[in-house]
Design an enzyme around this catalytic site. Structure first.
Site, PDB file in Angstrom:
ATOM      1  N   CYS A  45      14.679  -1.024 -10.011  1.00 17.33           N
ATOM      2  CA  CYS A  45      14.559   0.183 -10.840  1.00 17.33           C
ATOM      3  C   CYS A  45      15.861   0.449 -11.586  1.00 17.33           C
ATOM      4  CB  CYS A  45      14.167   1.387  -9.974  1.00 17.33           C
ATOM      5  SG  CYS A  45      15.249   1.679  -8.554  1.00 17.33           S
ATOM      6  N   THR A  99       0.810  -1.217   0.000  1.00 17.21           N
ATOM      7  CA  THR A  99       0.000   0.000   0.000  1.00 17.21           C
ATOM      8  C   THR A  99       0.845   1.270   0.000  1.00 17.21           C
ATOM      9  OG1 THR A  99      -0.152  -0.094   2.424  1.00 17.21           O
ATOM     10  CG2 THR A  99      -1.953  -1.103   1.175  1.00 17.21           C
ATOM     11  N   GLY A 100       2.105   1.162  -0.390  1.00 15.12           N
ATOM     12  CA  GLY A 100       2.961   2.343  -0.462  1.00 15.12           C
ATOM     13  C   GLY A 100       2.712   3.131  -1.734  1.00 15.12           C
TER      14      GLY A 100
END
Length: 292
Positions: free
Chosen positions: A124, A9-10
């Site tokens: 990333c 839920t970030g």
């Protein structure tokens, strides 16, 4: 339309929810958090999503089938999540820095995503660097590759900080896999600078015979391919000196609700949605046949 669930839920998880809701091929059936009172859970509910607390166990309690689950938790929890889903028909897309599953980088092997049920998105830094590194090393054999990623402190959450060792290991392993470099080294800097800097990735490739003109063409072509998926992806510099290639790219977040410095989050979020939509597109013919 494929039914999906988001574990986490970030900020990254909520961006995934928004992307899912905007996709013609995906629907968000559930968002799962650790605690019921978190800000992320409240935001997901405001976005119109069903929510549940308690981790992956909430999937079974939901009473519905999920075609795709996005794991936006942490590298320590991910193996357990896959162990619980491996015997089901659910596809698990891993946004944590682990080396499990089939590694997918959309600009390199995105066409393979639909064939696999356990998909790893590396990190990333891996998503931002591998398209460039792969393009160069398809034409010049690399003796050594280095990648240094710099992310703004505000864009690196608690789970990512706990997984720094895993981030380095997963990225380094993936770079060697995609480039076949003799050796590889990865570093991650977390910058507290103010204003927060954009996500930046610096690459060094030692490749005998590398020529400035051809290398520049390869790099620019790869950057253009990535930019089609990530609009804020920008080639900053490309230079070749004495068989050493140095390339720098920056990624600025362009999505609503995402801070501009959070290009690191936008890179991995875009890759996750790409992989999910490849699964959806692969199923469309079968779904159309069933509906006749």
């Amino acid at each position: 339309m494929l039914n999906t669930a988001v574990l986490g839920t970030g900020l990254l998880a909520l961006d995934l929810v928004e992307r899912i809701q905007a996709s013609p091929h995906l629907g968000c059936g559930l968002v799962i958090g650790r605690t019921p009172q978190s800000m992320g859970m409240a935001q997901a509910a405001r976005m119109g999503c069903a929510t549940a607390a308690g981790g992956i166990g909430a999937l079974a309690d939901a009473g519905e089938a999920f075609d795709i689950v996005f794991d936006v938790t942490n590298a320590f929890a991910h193996p357990t999540h896959w162990a619980q889903l491996a015997k089901t028909d659910t596809t698990l897309i891993d946004l944590t820095p682990t080396s499990g599953g089939t590694l997918i980088v959309p600009a390199v092997n995105g066409h393979q995503a639909a064939a696999h049920r356990h998909i790893g998105l590396i990190t990333c830094g891996g998503q931002a660097s591998i398209p460039i590194l792969h393009a160069i090393t398809q034409h010049y054999f690399p003796d050594h590759v280095e990648m240094v990623a710099t992310a703004a402190s505000r864009s690196v959450g608690r789970a990512s900080r706990l997984n720094l060792d895993e981030y380095i290991e997963a990225t380094q392993s993936a770079i060697q896999q995609f480039t076949q470099a003799g050796t590889a080294k990865t570093m991650l800097n977390i910058s507290p600078a103010s204003p927060a800097p954009p996500f930046r990735v610096a690459m060094t490739i030692v490749a005998p015979g590398a020529e400035p003109g051809p290398v520049r063409e390869l790099v620019e072509s790869a950057a253009t391919t990535v930019r089609a998926l990530i609009p804020g992806y920008r080639l900053v510099s490309c230079a070749v000196t004495d068989d050493t290639v140095r390339v720098v790219v920056e990624v600025t977040a362009t999505r609503n609700g995402m801070p501009t410095h959070a290009g690191n989050l936008e890179v991995i979020s875009a890759a996750a949605i790409f992989a999910a939509e490849q699964h959806a597109l692969a199923r469309i013919p079968a779904l159309e046949e069933t509906s006749r």
